[in-house]
Design an enzyme around this catalytic site. Structure first.
Site, mmCIF file in Angstrom:
data_model
loop_
_atom_site.group_PDB
_atom_site.id
_atom_site.type_symbol
_atom_site.label_atom_id
_atom_site.label_comp_id
_atom_site.label_asym_id
_atom_site.label_seq_id
_atom_site.Cartn_x
_atom_site.Cartn_y
_atom_site.Cartn_z
ATOM 1 N N GLY A 42 -3.364 5.900 5.263
ATOM 2 C CA GLY A 42 -3.585 5.845 3.697
ATOM 3 C C GLY A 42 -2.600 5.729 2.963
ATOM 4 O O GLY A 42 -1.346 6.237 3.487
ATOM 5 N N GLY A 60 -13.186 -0.291 5.189
ATOM 6 C CA GLY A 60 -12.073 -0.257 4.945
ATOM 7 C C GLY A 60 -11.195 0.592 6.273
ATOM 8 O O GLY A 60 -9.947 0.718 5.637
ATOM 9 N N VAL A 100 4.205 7.745 12.747
ATOM 10 C CA VAL A 100 3.179 8.177 13.697
ATOM 11 C C VAL A 100 2.373 9.053 13.052
ATOM 12 O O VAL A 100 2.779 9.948 12.265
ATOM 13 C CB VAL A 100 3.946 8.811 14.874
ATOM 14 C CG1 VAL A 100 2.904 9.247 15.997
ATOM 15 C CG2 VAL A 100 4.985 8.067 15.581
ATOM 16 N N GLU A 147 9.138 9.602 10.104
ATOM 17 C CA GLU A 147 7.986 10.657 9.901
ATOM 18 C C GLU A 147 6.449 9.749 9.925
ATOM 19 O O GLU A 147 5.737 9.942 10.572
ATOM 20 C CB GLU A 147 7.873 11.839 8.964
ATOM 21 C CG GLU A 147 7.022 12.729 9.045
ATOM 22 C CD GLU A 147 6.865 13.438 10.510
ATOM 23 O OE1 GLU A 147 7.785 14.272 10.423
ATOM 24 O OE2 GLU A 147 6.288 13.325 11.299
ATOM 25 N N GLU A 166 -8.796 -3.378 9.978
ATOM 26 C CA GLU A 166 -8.100 -4.609 9.340
ATOM 27 C C GLU A 166 -9.190 -5.736 9.652
ATOM 28 O O GLU A 166 -9.948 -5.736 10.646
ATOM 29 C CB GLU A 166 -7.106 -5.050 9.951
ATOM 30 C CG GLU A 166 -5.942 -3.847 9.868
ATOM 31 C CD GLU A 166 -5.153 -4.111 8.904
ATOM 32 O OE1 GLU A 166 -4.838 -4.933 8.185
ATOM 33 O OE2 GLU A 166 -4.446 -2.932 8.479
ATOM 34 N N ILE A 187 0.774 13.647 8.959
ATOM 35 C CA ILE A 187 0.959 14.789 9.731
ATOM 36 C C ILE A 187 2.533 15.146 10.084
ATOM 37 O O ILE A 187 3.048 13.788 10.542
ATOM 38 C CB ILE A 187 0.030 14.548 11.174
ATOM 39 C CG1 ILE A 187 -1.267 14.309 10.933
ATOM 40 C CG2 ILE A 187 0.314 16.181 12.001
ATOM 41 C CD1 ILE A 187 -2.127 14.004 12.105
ATOM 42 N N LYS A 221 3.055 4.157 18.979
ATOM 43 C CA LYS A 221 3.082 5.445 18.378
ATOM 44 C C LYS A 221 3.456 6.476 19.497
ATOM 45 O O LYS A 221 4.235 7.298 19.436
ATOM 46 C CB LYS A 221 1.921 5.879 17.592
ATOM 47 C CG LYS A 221 1.906 5.160 16.439
ATOM 48 C CD LYS A 221 0.423 5.228 15.885
ATOM 49 C CE LYS A 221 0.044 4.573 14.326
ATOM 50 N NZ LYS A 221 -1.151 4.447 14.243
ATOM 51 N N THR A 267 0.793 -1.168 -0.014
ATOM 52 C CA THR A 267 -0.105 -0.020 0.047
ATOM 53 C C THR A 267 0.937 1.133 -0.045
ATOM 54 O O THR A 267 0.664 2.179 -0.743
ATOM 55 C CB THR A 267 -1.033 -0.084 1.209
ATOM 56 O OG1 THR A 267 -1.545 -1.209 1.365
ATOM 57 C CG2 THR A 267 -1.800 1.232 1.191
#
Ligand SMILES: NC(=O)c1ccc[n+]([C@@H]2O[C@H](COP(=O)([O-])OP(=O)(O)OC[C@H]3O[C@@H](n4cnc5c(N)ncnc54)[C@H](OP(=O)(O)O)[C@@H]3O)[C@@H](O)[C@H]2O)c1
Length: 433
Positions: A304, A189, A134, A131, A192, A138, A207, A16
């Site tokens: 995403g 979606g 977490v 980056e 999981e 952002i 995180k 992904t």
């Protein structure tokens, strides 16, 4: 015009995120070259099965052998997007040992082996950037490392798991039960097929371990973070919370108590006018409090393919920009070793719903059980439910050890007919910050 320097990247994983990183580097190549003065391209990609047809990248780039990437002297940056601890740990270690820069989105790896890998990168005078590990798109790690050095950070509150935030938002918005909200999250979606790590708070704990390490310059591993999930949040609690002007979120909370820290994940009630209350659906947010900054909140998509890939690409660009002379910003090593502040000593405000016999004197008995432990009720709402009643109570801030003892005592009273499941209320009292 000086010709661009060519930077070759070895990509581990083409799922992904990996496939989107490839796509972004291709589609934004012109912009990236103008910004960095370098032509950045992926020259090798490792997957489990290189013989499978893959959309996007040419088939000759794929390999199933890590050594093809490690031994390629032309590759200076390795982007790890496999996930999990093994074999990612071995690959990242080998890359850093050779002085290659590493970019990873792997929270499982960093929350367990981050400290070791940070030191290794520093020893080898190379970089490790993470980056995307977490809060997806952002740029919170960058902000913590670069912009908050003098902020005197005291606490971090994070909504860092999109799945649980989606479920809690659905429960609040539509009044559905937890099981139905989870089914909807899976159907759309946002969860999981096996959502265990998200629901139990473990994903958020990983995180928060990374965020707390970077923010407080100390070593925090997954095992140092106490976590509770959202399985026991009921729609009745959500409805009562709304009556009280509160909303429920799975919060990661990292706080500094003088020279000790406490890092935890739990469902918490926050005031509806708190900035974190409006972070809904699969969005993430990180709320920072510090002496010099008052409060800052960063929010945006927490996962995403393209969103996470954008964070990975921004790390690639930073790594390229700093490749000639890596400085302290490239070394996220914890430079102090803070002790942990025990959970039991934290002062918290609690909300509690209790099902009780509807008879005279019940409230007095319960108030007395709490009173014995120095716990006092700030407000109480009583709701009739046939032969039973429900008491919805909010308590004055109290040391958690005292509250635990009081709950045990009150829960043992004959008139109490439900298992007490308190929920912390955050942002409603001065937590010593
Ligand atoms: N997805 C997100 O929204 C998101 C958000 C934030 C962070 N992340 C992090 O990003 C990383 C990648 O996630 P993802 O969603 O892209 O995963 P994914 O879709 O499952 O893709 C994983 C890729 O890694 C490859 N791979 C797995 N094990 C391997 C092994 N032992 N050797 C070689 N290749 C291996 C797979 O190869 P095959 O294709 O051959 O199976 C696949 O191409 C993870 O650390 C994840 O936590 C993801």
């Amino acid at each position: 015009m000086t010709p661009s320097q060519k930077i070759n990247i070895g990509l581990l994983g083409y799922g992904t995120v990996g496939s989107n990183v490839y796509g972004l580097l291709e589609s934004q190549a012109g912009e990236i070259e103008k910004a960095t003065g370098a032509s950045i391209s992926i020259s090798r990609i490792m997957v489990r099965d290189p013989s499978l047809p893959r959309a996007g990248a040419p088939s000759e780039l794929f390999t199933g052998n890590f050594d093809d990437i490690l031994s390629d002297a032309g590759i200076s940056i390795i982007v790890e997007l496999i996930g999990g601890v093994e074999p990612a740990f071995d690959y990242v270690t080998a890359a850093l040992e050779q002085g290659k820069a590493v970019i990873t989105a792997n929270k499982q790896l960093l929350s367990r082996q981050g400290f070791y890998l940070f030191r290794l990168a520093q020893d080898k005078k190379t970089q490790i950037r993470f980056e995307a590990s977490v809060a997806g798109a952002i740029p919170v790690i960058k902000v913590l490392r670069e912009s908050m050095v003098a902020a005197g950070l005291k606490s971090i509150y994070g909504i860092v798991n999109g799945t649980t935030n989606f479920i809690l938002t659905e429960m609040s918005r539509t009044g559905v039960r937890y099981e139905d909200a989870l089914a909807r999250a899976q159907e759309w979606g946002y969860a999981e097929a096996d959502p265990g790590e998200d629901i139990s708070g473990k994903d958020a704990a990983a995180k928060m371990a990374i965020l707390a390490s970077i923010a407080f310059h100390t070593s925090v591993g997954l095992e140092d973070v106490t976590c509770a999930g959202i399985e026991n949040v009921s729609r009745r609690d959500i409805a009562y919370a709304r009556e009280l002007g509160l909303t429920v979120k799975l919060l990661g909370v990292a706080r500094l108590y003088d020279d000790r820290i406490n890092v935890r994940v739990y469902p918490a009630l926050i005031k509806q006018d708190h900035p974190l209350a409006s972070v809904s659906g699969a969005y993430n947010a990180v709320f920072l409090k510090g002496a010099a900054i008052d409060e800052i909140m960063l929010s945006g998509p927490g996962a995403g393919g393209t969103e996470t890939a954008s964070a990975v690409v921004s790390d690639i660009i930073s790594a390229v920009a700093r490749r000639e002379s890596p400085g302290f910003l490239e070394y996220p090593v914890a430079y102090r070793n803070l002790d942990f502040f025990p959970d039991e000593e934290v002062v918290s405000t609690f909300y509690l719903r209790l099902e009780v016999e509807d008879e005279p004197g019940v409230l007095a008995a319960i108030a007395s059980a709490f009173g014995k432990h120095g716990v006092s009720i700030e407000s109480v709402i009583q709701k009739g439910r046939g032969a039973r009643a429900e008491l919805v109570m909010v308590f004055h801030p109290v040391k958690e050890s005292r509250f635990a003892a009081a709950i045990k005592e009150a829960g043992g009273l004959e008139v109490v007919k439900s298992t007490p499941r308190p929920i912390r209320v955050e942002g409603s009292h001065d937590d010593g910050q």
